[in-house]
Design a protein around this motif. Structure first.
Motif, PDB file in Angstrom:
ATOM      1  N   GLU A 258      42.425  32.101  36.192  1.00  0.00           N
ATOM      2  CA  GLU A 258      42.976  31.697  35.589  1.00  0.00           C
ATOM      3  C   GLU A 258      43.461  32.359  34.428  1.00  0.00           C
ATOM      4  O   GLU A 258      42.286  33.370  34.044  1.00  0.00           O
ATOM      5  CB  GLU A 258      42.846  30.424  35.164  1.00  0.00           C
ATOM      6  N   GLY A 259      43.833  32.032  33.172  1.00  0.00           N
ATOM      7  CA  GLY A 259      44.369  33.107  31.647  1.00  0.00           C
ATOM      8  C   GLY A 259      45.743  34.043  31.681  1.00  0.00           C
ATOM      9  O   GLY A 259      46.186  34.776  32.241  1.00  0.00           O
ATOM     10  N   ASN A 260      46.261  34.599  30.559  1.00  0.00           N
ATOM     11  CA  ASN A 260      46.947  35.444  30.284  1.00  0.00           C
ATOM     12  C   ASN A 260      46.776  36.941  30.215  1.00  0.00           C
ATOM     13  O   ASN A 260      47.147  37.968  29.835  1.00  0.00           O
ATOM     14  CB  ASN A 260      47.969  34.727  29.570  1.00  0.00           C
ATOM     15  N   PHE A 261      45.572  37.189  28.885  1.00  0.00           N
ATOM     16  CA  PHE A 261      45.377  38.064  27.674  1.00  0.00           C
ATOM     17  C   PHE A 261      43.424  38.230  28.121  1.00  0.00           C
ATOM     18  O   PHE A 261      43.195  39.736  28.964  1.00  0.00           O
ATOM     19  CB  PHE A 261      45.024  38.206  26.721  1.00  0.00           C
ATOM     20  N   ILE A 262      43.408  36.977  28.618  1.00  0.00           N
ATOM     21  CA  ILE A 262      41.277  36.945  29.707  1.00  0.00           C
ATOM     22  C   ILE A 262      41.911  36.443  30.199  1.00  0.00           C
ATOM     23  O   ILE A 262      42.391  35.674  31.103  1.00  0.00           O
ATOM     24  CB  ILE A 262      40.429  36.558  28.069  1.00  0.00           C
ATOM     25  N   PHE A 263      40.624  36.698  31.744  1.00  0.00           N
ATOM     26  CA  PHE A 263      41.101  35.919  32.857  1.00  0.00           C
ATOM     27  C   PHE A 263      39.162  35.493  33.387  1.00  0.00           C
ATOM     28  O   PHE A 263      38.199  36.412  32.726  1.00  0.00           O
ATOM     29  CB  PHE A 263      41.777  36.938  33.287  1.00  0.00           C
ATOM     30  N   PHE A 264      39.493  34.284  33.911  1.00  0.00           N
ATOM     31  CA  PHE A 264      38.153  34.164  34.820  1.00  0.00           C
ATOM     32  C   PHE A 264      38.640  33.739  35.957  1.00  0.00           C
ATOM     33  O   PHE A 264      39.917  32.525  35.813  1.00  0.00           O
ATOM     34  CB  PHE A 264      37.531  32.857  34.088  1.00  0.00           C
ATOM     35  N   PHE A 265      37.694  33.390  37.473  1.00  0.00           N
ATOM     36  CA  PHE A 265      37.465  32.877  38.099  1.00  0.00           C
ATOM     37  C   PHE A 265      38.601  31.094  38.259  1.00  0.00           C
ATOM     38  O   PHE A 265      37.017  30.524  37.071  1.00  0.00           O
ATOM     39  CB  PHE A 265      36.241  32.771  39.149  1.00  0.00           C
ATOM     40  N   CYS A 266      38.786  30.085  38.888  1.00  0.00           N
ATOM     41  CA  CYS A 266      39.168  28.704  38.890  1.00  0.00           C
ATOM     42  C   CYS A 266      37.887  28.285  38.851  1.00  0.00           C
ATOM     43  O   CYS A 266      37.560  27.631  38.431  1.00  0.00           O
ATOM     44  CB  CYS A 266      39.586  28.517  39.571  1.00  0.00           C
ATOM     45  N   HIS A 267      36.545  28.589  39.187  1.00  0.00           N
ATOM     46  CA  HIS A 267      35.782  28.215  39.352  1.00  0.00           C
ATOM     47  C   HIS A 267      34.053  29.034  40.504  1.00  0.00           C
ATOM     48  O   HIS A 267      34.375  30.116  40.673  1.00  0.00           O
ATOM     49  CB  HIS A 267      35.451  26.735  40.410  1.00  0.00           C
ATOM     50  N   GLN A 268      33.295  28.607  39.070  1.00  0.00           N
ATOM     51  CA  GLN A 268      31.800  29.827  39.429  1.00  0.00           C
ATOM     52  C   GLN A 268      31.437  30.847  41.009  1.00  0.00           C
ATOM     53  O   GLN A 268      31.425  30.782  40.979  1.00  0.00           O
ATOM     54  CB  GLN A 268      30.777  29.165  38.605  1.00  0.00           C
ATOM     55  N   SER A 269      31.900  29.244  41.583  1.00  0.00           N
ATOM     56  CA  SER A 269      31.455  28.818  42.902  1.00  0.00           C
ATOM     57  C   SER A 269      32.486  29.930  43.666  1.00  0.00           C
ATOM     58  O   SER A 269      32.149  30.630  44.247  1.00  0.00           O
ATOM     59  CB  SER A 269      31.393  27.828  43.601  1.00  0.00           C
ATOM     60  N   ILE A 270      33.139  30.094  43.129  1.00  0.00           N
ATOM     61  CA  ILE A 270      34.743  31.497  43.693  1.00  0.00           C
ATOM     62  C   ILE A 270      34.417  32.318  43.427  1.00  0.00           C
ATOM     63  O   ILE A 270      34.434  33.617  44.517  1.00  0.00           O
ATOM     64  CB  ILE A 270      36.066  31.156  42.897  1.00  0.00           C
ATOM     65  N   GLN A 271      33.806  32.750  41.955  1.00  0.00           N
ATOM     66  CA  GLN A 271      33.355  34.279  41.561  1.00  0.00           C
ATOM     67  C   GLN A 271      31.866  34.486  42.604  1.00  0.00           C
ATOM     68  O   GLN A 271      31.714  35.505  42.759  1.00  0.00           O
ATOM     69  CB  GLN A 271      32.719  34.100  40.177  1.00  0.00           C
ATOM     70  N   GLU A 272      31.024  33.507  42.907  1.00  0.00           N
ATOM     71  CA  GLU A 272      30.155  33.376  43.103  1.00  0.00           C
ATOM     72  C   GLU A 272      30.028  33.939  45.230  1.00  0.00           C
ATOM     73  O   GLU A 272      29.512  34.749  45.477  1.00  0.00           O
ATOM     74  CB  GLU A 272      29.182  32.508  43.287  1.00  0.00           C
ATOM     75  N   PHE A 273      30.760  33.629  45.430  1.00  0.00           N
ATOM     76  CA  PHE A 273      31.281  33.519  47.049  1.00  0.00           C
ATOM     77  C   PHE A 273      31.613  34.499  46.785  1.00  0.00           C
ATOM     78  O   PHE A 273      31.376  36.126  47.884  1.00  0.00           O
ATOM     79  CB  PHE A 273      32.348  32.702  47.606  1.00  0.00           C
ATOM     80  N   PHE A 274      32.899  35.854  46.005  1.00  0.00           N
ATOM     81  CA  PHE A 274      33.418  36.839  46.073  1.00  0.00           C
ATOM     82  C   PHE A 274      32.265  37.571  45.812  1.00  0.00           C
ATOM     83  O   PHE A 274      32.292  39.008  46.681  1.00  0.00           O
ATOM     84  CB  PHE A 274      34.454  37.161  45.793  1.00  0.00           C
TER      85      PHE A 274
END
Length: 337
Positions: A258-274
């Motif tokens: 999510e985001g337009n100029f800065i971005f982050f995974f929609c949930h922390q666990s998604i980043q951890e799984f990736f």
């Protein structure tokens, strides 16, 4: 509103209120009100475990006054320890491991553990999200995958399970968190209206690398920038095409990032799984280096579980394939299978 706290020198007023008011005068007036009305104030800090800075038991933090300039960790230590705003109510959200690492003076007097949705509420929300066929899908979970009942008490897992089961109702429901997330990633490869469908596999591989690099730099659920995408040959437009959606339910639609100029995974666990997916495909030498450097650290605890699940599933799949390749021939002729 989400405030991203970075490790720089600033005053406590700026730390709390930067960006909330149009003028410095309004910010100063708000800070003055807070100092004079602490008994009426509640300060809530979300995601202590996700911050790039850390309040460490081995560090001696300076005692500061309300108008001192200090780094984020020092300001937060003074707030949590009661030196700043001693009469205000301080509330923060965090995973357990970061709370256990806090110095004694900064630890909360009361801890509330969130247990998730009740079984009845989980069922109602699940059936609503899926719509037609939702009641039958819930019945399948109860009868064939009872372990999922504990999992779907957590709202994010309930939504992800609904995404997976609505997309392919005839397929058996996932039994583990790892299997659930693998199928979420598979669903991303069939997103409607994606502009770079032929590149989706490469996009996901690069996001896994970026998720791992972000965690290695301490950026768990912290922002990424367009420059991070460019380093891996990605564009923000390619990433924003990836949407998790329950088919037929327009109320539920989440971008992977999510985001337009800065971005982050929609949930922390998604980043951890990736990140775990990236680790699971390291060479033996790469994994050995990672293992010695990071795997013991608490912030990798969820990643460790995902890596174990991914390796176990891959090993099981390989074993099943080997047995299948044997056809009807018993592994040992003297044993009846």
């Amino acid at each position: 509103m989400t405030i991203y706290l970075i490790h720089i020198q600033h005053g406590t007023s700026t730390f709390l209120f930067e960006g909330l008011f149009r003028t410095d005068s309004d910010e100063q007036n708000a800070y003055k009100w807070l100092l004079e009305n602490q008994t009426n104030a509640v300060l809530y800090f979300d995601g202590l475990d996700q911050a790039t800075w850390k309040i460490d038991r081995g560090t001696n933090y300076n005692t500061i006054n309300p108008f001192s300039k200090a780094d984020t960790a020092t300001i937060m230590y003074n707030i949590l320890s009661g030196n700043l705003f001693p009469q205000a109510k301080i509330v923060f959200a965090s995973r357990e491991f970061r709370v256990s690492e806090l110095p004694a003076k900064a630890r909360p007097s009361d801890i509330i553990t969130l247990s998730g949705l009740t079984p009845n509420d989980a069922e109602k929300l699940f059936v609503f999200l899926i719509g037609k066929g939702g009641a039958e899908a819930w019945g399948n979970i109860r009868s064939m995958s009872p372990r999922l009942l504990n999992l779907v008490s957590v709202p994010v897992f309930l939504i992800l399970t609904a995404v997976v089961m609505a997309r392919d109702p005839t397929r058996p429901q996932p039994n583990t968190v790892t299997e659930l997330y693998k199928r979420i990633i598979a669903a991303l490869q069939h997103v409607e209206n994606i502009r770079q469908r032929d590149k989706i596999h490469q996009i996901l591989l690069k996001l896994k690398e970026m998720a791992y690099q972000g965690m290695e730099e301490g950026r768990v659920s912290i922002v990424f920038y367009k420059e991070d995408f460019k380093k891996l040959g990605l564009s923000s437009e390619e990433v924003q095409d990836l949407i998790m959606k329950v088919p037929g339910n327009n109320l539920l639609s989440r971008h992977l990032m999510e985001g337009n100029f800065i971005f982050f995974f929609c949930h922390q666990s998604i980043q951890e799984f990736f990140a775990a997916s990236f680790i699971a495909h390291m060479t033996a030498e790469e994994f050995s280096l990672f293992n010695g450097k990071h795997l013991h650290e608490n912030r990798w605890s969820v990643v460790r579980k995902f890596v174990s699940g991914l390796v176990h599933e891959e090993s099981t799949d390989q074993l099943d394939k080997s047995v299948s390749d044997l056809g009807d021939t018993p592994l040992r002729p003297d044993i009846e299978y």
